[in-house]
Design an enzyme around this catalytic site. Structure first.
Site, PDB file in Angstrom:
ATOM      1  N   ASP A 272       0.683  -1.177  -0.007  1.00 36.11           N
ATOM      2  CA  ASP A 272       0.081  -0.166   0.407  1.00 36.11           C
ATOM      3  C   ASP A 272       0.808   1.312   0.167  1.00 36.11           C
ATOM      4  O   ASP A 272       2.005   1.208   0.651  1.00 36.11           O
ATOM      5  CB  ASP A 272      -0.955  -0.164   1.302  1.00 36.11           C
ATOM      6  CG  ASP A 272      -0.468  -0.198   2.306  1.00 36.11           C
ATOM      7  OD1 ASP A 272       0.717  -0.952   2.455  1.00 36.11           O
ATOM      8  OD2 ASP A 272      -0.735   0.145   3.552  1.00 36.11           O
TER       9      ASP A 272
ATOM     10  N   GLU B 274      -0.666  -2.457   5.330  1.00 28.50           N
ATOM     11  CA  GLU B 274       0.172  -2.434   6.335  1.00 28.50           C
ATOM     12  C   GLU B 274       0.229  -0.848   6.944  1.00 28.50           C
ATOM     13  O   GLU B 274       0.251  -0.709   8.442  1.00 28.50           O
ATOM     14  CB  GLU B 274       1.797  -2.653   5.640  1.00 28.50           C
ATOM     15  CG  GLU B 274       2.570  -2.502   6.818  1.00 28.50           C
ATOM     16  CD  GLU B 274       3.240  -1.154   7.350  1.00 28.50           C
ATOM     17  OE1 GLU B 274       3.701  -1.202   8.524  1.00 28.50           O
ATOM     18  OE2 GLU B 274       3.451  -0.179   6.424  1.00 28.50           O
ATOM     19  N   GLU B 275      -0.053   0.139   6.208  1.00 25.87           N
ATOM     20  CA  GLU B 275      -0.103   1.677   6.845  1.00 25.87           C
ATOM     21  C   GLU B 275      -0.946   1.537   7.962  1.00 25.87           C
ATOM     22  O   GLU B 275      -0.938   2.504   8.627  1.00 25.87           O
ATOM     23  CB  GLU B 275      -0.037   2.681   5.598  1.00 25.87           C
ATOM     24  CG  GLU B 275       1.051   2.549   4.785  1.00 25.87           C
ATOM     25  CD  GLU B 275       2.375   3.031   5.412  1.00 25.87           C
ATOM     26  OE1 GLU B 275       2.401   3.516   6.576  1.00 25.87           O
ATOM     27  OE2 GLU B 275       3.485   2.983   4.686  1.00 25.87           O
TER      28      GLU B 275
ATOM     29  N   ARG C 281      19.396  -6.707  12.810  1.00 26.42           N
ATOM     30  CA  ARG C 281      19.361  -6.686  14.399  1.00 26.42           C
ATOM     31  C   ARG C 281      18.668  -7.710  15.166  1.00 26.42           C
ATOM     32  O   ARG C 281      17.402  -7.761  14.931  1.00 26.42           O
ATOM     33  CB  ARG C 281      18.761  -5.262  14.858  1.00 26.42           C
ATOM     34  CG  ARG C 281      18.716  -4.805  16.229  1.00 26.42           C
ATOM     35  CD  ARG C 281      18.090  -3.444  16.698  1.00 26.42           C
ATOM     36  NE  ARG C 281      18.452  -3.074  17.912  1.00 26.42           N
ATOM     37  CZ  ARG C 281      19.354  -2.442  18.213  1.00 26.42           C
ATOM     38  NH1 ARG C 281      20.211  -1.845  17.381  1.00 26.42           N
ATOM     39  NH2 ARG C 281      19.452  -1.988  19.766  1.00 26.42           N
TER      40      ARG C 281
END
Length: 413
Positions: A84, A142-143, A182
């Site tokens: 998106d 996702e946003e 990470r």
């Protein structure tokens, strides 16, 4: 166990594929689609996957696409990209800028889609070199924070079973060609609240007859900023932002309500709970002090979990990246205050997940800005209307990371 040499045959066609991937990316960038409206993007993805021999399942969470490639016995690996765009007016000046008014791929999800589409094609073409099941997930929304959970609700794991590992990545304004990993927590949790404050409206000339929600809102905004500075330890981290405040219709009218939207970011569940409790305490307390006619309405409008990487899987992947890219291009990622819903897939499946970052800005420009202490001022970040990744070596690097990551977990044919 895969070696760097063993990955070479699968990656060999990448050079020839780059012009096609560039054209695909430019097309996606010109035609951004907001969360849960990614119909064009989804159709293009589904068409490519079908041509590459994937079993395709579309319509998950509305516009999500799953591609499955079964290639004999072996591990089940999932790769994920989000699709998106954002409600941002593009100001890059690129000749391939968005053609949709007020909508832009300002977070780089068009690059994510291109990376995964390229990796899927290479892995399909090189299937004689690996064994197992490959799942590629193109996720909507996702946003706004419900894309991953929506695909899970719609049965994303039903087609090919739960994967043994979930892998994903995000473009960042670091030097293009760099890969950053990470272990443990890499991205923050986010909680978004909409708060409606109730006052008593009236004429601007007679404030004594009212309960002014603007004054109440102003008091709350200032008081909320004391949470991080006075209630959270200096060794812990959190961010509290009031991103929206709306009240009133005219200069001489005291409104009867005000609306705020509050954003909270944190890296630790204990801190998260403490901050959210403090936000509610302050909002309710200030309203009571102001004599509000009724308590505020506090609505949770969005939530992202902490993105936490499985430590053993991250160590394994980091070694694969170092072997492929070299130690000079494989860095430790900083702790990122942005948020993602990627980890919902691993959490729902009960399996390890790893999320890493790929640089997408001109390396010389970034390093010069860092050296001058001007990174924040000179390098547009994700969500900026000026965000514009360089195409090369960004395209190549993101495809390589996904292929290397997938092969590092699939079986050797």
């Amino acid at each position: 166990m895969w070696s760097n040499h063993g990955m070479t045959p699968v990656l060999a066609p990448l050079e020839a594929a780059l012009p096609g991937l560039e054209a695909f990316y430019l097309d996606l960038h010109r035609h951004p689609e907001l969360a849960f409206t990614e119909t064009r993007t989804a159709a293009l993805v589904a068409e490519r996957l079908a041509a590459d021999g994937f079993e395709v399942r579309a319509g998950l969470a509305g516009t999500g696409v799953l591609g499955v490639l079964r290639n004999g016995d072996g591990p089940n690996v999932m790769l994920r990209a989000d699709m998106d765009a954002l409600p941002v007016e593009e100001k890059t000046g690129l000749d391939y800028a968005s053609t949709v008014d007020g909508v832009m791929h300002a977070c780089g999800h068009d690059m994510h889609v291109t990376w995964l589409a390229g990796a899927a094609r290479l892995l399909a073409a090189g299937r004689e070199h690996w064994s197992g099941t490959l799942q590629v997930v193109f996720q909507p929304g996702e946003e706004v924070g419900d894309g991953a959970t929506g695909m899970i609700r719609d049965g994303v794991f039903e087609t090919a079973g739960k994967p043994e590992v979930v892998l994903g990545q995000h473009i960042v304004p670091g030097p293009a060609g760099w890969v950053l990993t990470r272990p443990g927590v890499i991205m923050a949790a986010t909680d978004a609240l909409r708060v409606t404050l109730h006052g008593r409206g009236g004429h601007g000339s007679r404030p004594e007859t009212t309960v002014d929600p603007v004054v109440l809102a102003a008091s709350i905004v200032l008081k909320l900023q004391t949470i991080v500075s006075r209630e959270i330890s200096a060794t812990e981290s959190a961010v509290v932002t009031v991103g929206m405040l709306h009240a009133g219709t005219a200069h001489n009218i005291i409104a009867d309500h005000a609306v705020l939207e509050v954003n909270v970011r944190s890296f630790d569940e204990t801190v998260r709970a403490k901050v959210l409790a403090a936000v509610e305490r302050i909002i309710n307390g200030e309203a009571a002090t102001a004599g509000a006619p009724k308590p505020p309405d506090i609505e949770r409008i969005g939530s992202f979990p902490v993105t936490a990487n499985d430590e053993a899987s991250t160590a394994h992947l980091t070694e694969l990246f170092r072997a492929h890219f070299g130690a000079e291009r494989t860095m430790e990622a900083p702790l990122v205050t942005g948020s993602e819903d990627f980890s919902e897939f691993g959490r729902a499946a009960g399996v390890p997940s790893v999320f890493w970052l790929v640089g997408g800005a001109d390396a010389e420009t970034v390093l010069t800005a860092i050296g001058a202490g001007r990174f924040e001022q000179d390098i547009p970040s994700n969500h900026s209307p000026l965000f514009a990744p360089v195409l090369h070596p960004t395209l190549r690097t993101g495809v390589e990371t996904l292929v290397v990551g997938a092969l590092g977990h699939l079986g050797v044919a």
